[in-house]
Design an enzyme around this catalytic site. Structure first.
Site, PDB file in Angstrom:
ATOM      1  N   GLU A 245       0.884  -1.198  -0.014  1.00 23.83           N
ATOM      2  CA  GLU A 245      -0.037   0.057   0.079  1.00 23.83           C
ATOM      3  C   GLU A 245       0.894   1.102   0.031  1.00 23.83           C
ATOM      4  O   GLU A 245       1.525   1.630   0.869  1.00 23.83           O
ATOM      5  CB  GLU A 245      -0.966  -0.008   1.128  1.00 23.83           C
ATOM      6  CG  GLU A 245      -1.688  -1.268   1.470  1.00 23.83           C
ATOM      7  CD  GLU A 245      -2.946  -1.245   0.271  1.00 23.83           C
ATOM      8  OE1 GLU A 245      -3.327  -0.061  -0.171  1.00 23.83           O
ATOM      9  OE2 GLU A 245      -3.159  -2.273  -0.051  1.00 23.83           O
ATOM     10  N   CYS A 279      -2.130   9.313   2.873  1.00 25.60           N
ATOM     11  CA  CYS A 279      -1.908   8.562   1.493  1.00 25.60           C
ATOM     12  C   CYS A 279      -3.058   9.155   0.695  1.00 25.60           C
ATOM     13  O   CYS A 279      -2.902   9.105  -0.531  1.00 25.60           O
ATOM     14  CB  CYS A 279      -1.948   7.119   1.713  1.00 25.60           C
ATOM     15  SG  CYS A 279      -2.994   6.446   2.417  1.00 25.60           S
TER      16      CYS A 279
END
Ligand code: NAP
Length: 488
Positions: A245, A279
């Site tokens: 990720e 993010c």
């Protein structure tokens, strides 16, 4: 702080330590062990030795341990919130939201007990079957970032453990305190010896050793794209399964029919949550030209109200460290050199006392940003947003998609055709329409392009932790060999 290897809390075998600074004032917060390769090796061996027993006790018992850990975290949550405020610089309301997320994810994954099922399908030919088993991979190496240092630990430990894997956790060297606190709760909840090991130390020193170790079957890592690439290279030595990720560069799109006030409020969240160190943070703003001026006026009014400083009394706390601060400063400079106009912020705020040594940066807005400039192409990871008007729908989607990252995206519109066309055209793992994040436990958090591979959350995320294997059986008692001329 200590490491937890093979059921014991220990120092590094070499006795070396690393130092963590408080990002709000630059003072030493604590020291933590710099694990050696020998420590890493013992942690992996211990996880492997514990595997058969942990796999064998069944998911009902594993789930009970996870639920107990969630209860312990819940009843002592204030301590974890305080750690998040001091080691990460989160403001209290956001530290509390993160702890909510930790508890929710552990409980969510615990709910999969007895629900990971295989299949029995018909084979080729009479009285033949194929049994498809879902089994744990084995030793999972979990590597976590500093920006959501508690939530990312929970998002990896809970699905890995529920499915019967054993774990070696190495948190970010910027935030090992919250990870250690959570591991202590799992230990108290009854995780058997060896099932969960915890080591701290620089990724640059022990990372390659861990990721290329032959006993590591799955690596789950949340962090930057460059580290993800390095891990991929090292993991190829043993073909370890990867859940990566990585970075993001979310576009925030405002169509001409949008509710501009709601959109501006949402952008405040999408940009300044966690000081822009997320993010899913929006780093690119595409606004329809008809509403550009009006939207920017509302947004800038809201930005002016944002207070940066002491996390206990502000909306925006410090960045994680001095390097992060100089990175955002460079982005402002490079942005201006490429023709962007600084309309708000762009520098360190004037603070007093100890806060002067903290890593603070003002909320920053830039206009006239060019699509190909670094401001719109590289991940900033700080409180800077660049804006650009767009004149038609295809241009908006094309420019939004023009990014090496593909994690989150946002759209404000009240028109169903615009929404449905955007949902078709956007190449991001998540599109938030008329709302903000963060992602939910039951959503599948994943990305396109350099954002990585596989994903977390939902039943799809938990299934990343199980390997599907097959057993073919013929119970007809007949010999059915083919493929040769001679009959046997
Ligand atoms: P990072 O520097 O890549 O570090 C992530 C983790 O990897 C840390 O534990 C780090 O340890 C470790 N590491 C570093 N080098 C390694 C190596 N060679 N081998 C093995 N492990 C190594 O990332 P970060 O700065 O902590 O986190 C920020 C990044 O995470 C941003 O890019 C952000 O977009 C991304 N992120 C993505 C998501 C998502 O869901 N997609 C969520 C949150 C954050 P050390 O700290 O000791 O170096």
């Amino acid at each position: 702080m200590k490491n937890y290897i093979d059921g014991k809390w220990v120092e590094s075998s070499t006795g070396s330590t690393l130092t963590k600074l408080n990002p709000s004032n630059g003072k030493v917060l604590y020291k933590f062990p710099a694990a050696s390769k020998e420590d890493a090796s013992r942690a992996i061996d211990s996880a492997e030795d514990a595997l058969e027993n942990w796999k064998g006790i069944g998911s009902r018992e594993r789930s009970a341990i996870l639920l107990k850990a969630a209860d312990l975290i819940s009843s002592e949550r204030k301590e974890l919130e305080d750690i998040l405020i001091s080691e990460n610089g989160k403001i209290p309301v956001q530290a509390s939201e993160e702890v909510d997320g930790v508890i929710d994810q552990i409980r969510y994954y615990a709910g999969f007990e007895r629900k990971i099922t295989g299949d029995v399908v018909e084979g080729e030919g009479r009285l033949r079957k194929i049994f498809q088993y879902k089994e744990p991979y084995g030793v999972v190496l979990a590597l976590t970032p500093w920006n959501f240092p508690a939530a990312m630990v929970a998002r990896k430990l809970a699905p890995a453990l529920l499915t019967g894997n054993t774990v070696v956790l190495k948190p970010s060297s910027d935030t090992p305190g919250s990870a250690e606190w959570i591991v202590r709760k799992f230990v108290r909840a009854g995780v058997p010896r060896g099932v969960l090991n915890f080591i701290t130390g620089k990724g640059s020193e022990i990372g390659d050793f861990l990721t290329s170790h032959s006993k590591v079957a799955l690596i789950t890592m949340t962090g930057s794209t460059s580290t993800g690439q390095r891990i991929m290279e090292k993991a190829s030595a043993n073909m370890a399964k990867l859940v990566l990720e990585l970075g993001g560069k979310a576009p925030f799109m405002v169509w001409k029919d949008a509710d501009l006030k709601s959109a501006a409020r949402a952008l405040i969240w999408a940009k300044f949550w966690n000081a822009g160190q997320s993010c899913i943070a929006s780093e690119r703003l595409y606004i329809h030209e008809d509403v550009y001026e009006k939207f920017m006026k509302i947004f800038l009014e809201a930005v002016r109200k944002m207070k940066v400083g002491d996390p206990m009394k502000s909306d925006i706390g410090p960045l994680i460290n001095a390097d992060a601060l100089s990175t955002v400063e460079k982005f402002v400079k490079t942005g201006m050199n490429s023709g962007a106009k600084l309309v708000y912020g762009g520098k360190r705020p004037k603070l007093t006392g100890d806060l002067r040594n903290g890593f603070f940066f003002e909320p920053t807005v830039m206009e006239n940003v060019k699509q190909k400039s670094l401001l719109f192409q590289d991940e900033i990871f700080g409180p800077i947003i660049g804006a650009k008007p767009v004149s038609d729908f295809n241009e908006m989607i094309r420019e939004a998609n023009d990014s090496k990252y593909g994690l989150a995206s946002y759209l404000y519109t009240r028109d169903y055709e615009t929404f449905l066309k955007a949902a078709d055209g956007i190449r991001f793992g998540e599109l938030y329409v008329n709302m903000t994040g963060p992602e939910a436990s039951q959503g599948y958090h994943t990305g396109f392009r350099m954002t990585g591979q596989a994903g977390e959350g939902s039943r799809y995320g938990i299934e990343e932790y199980v390997k599907l294997r097959n057993v073919y059986v013929d119970y007809s008692g007949e010999v059915k060999l083919k493929s040769f001329r001679t009959s046997l």
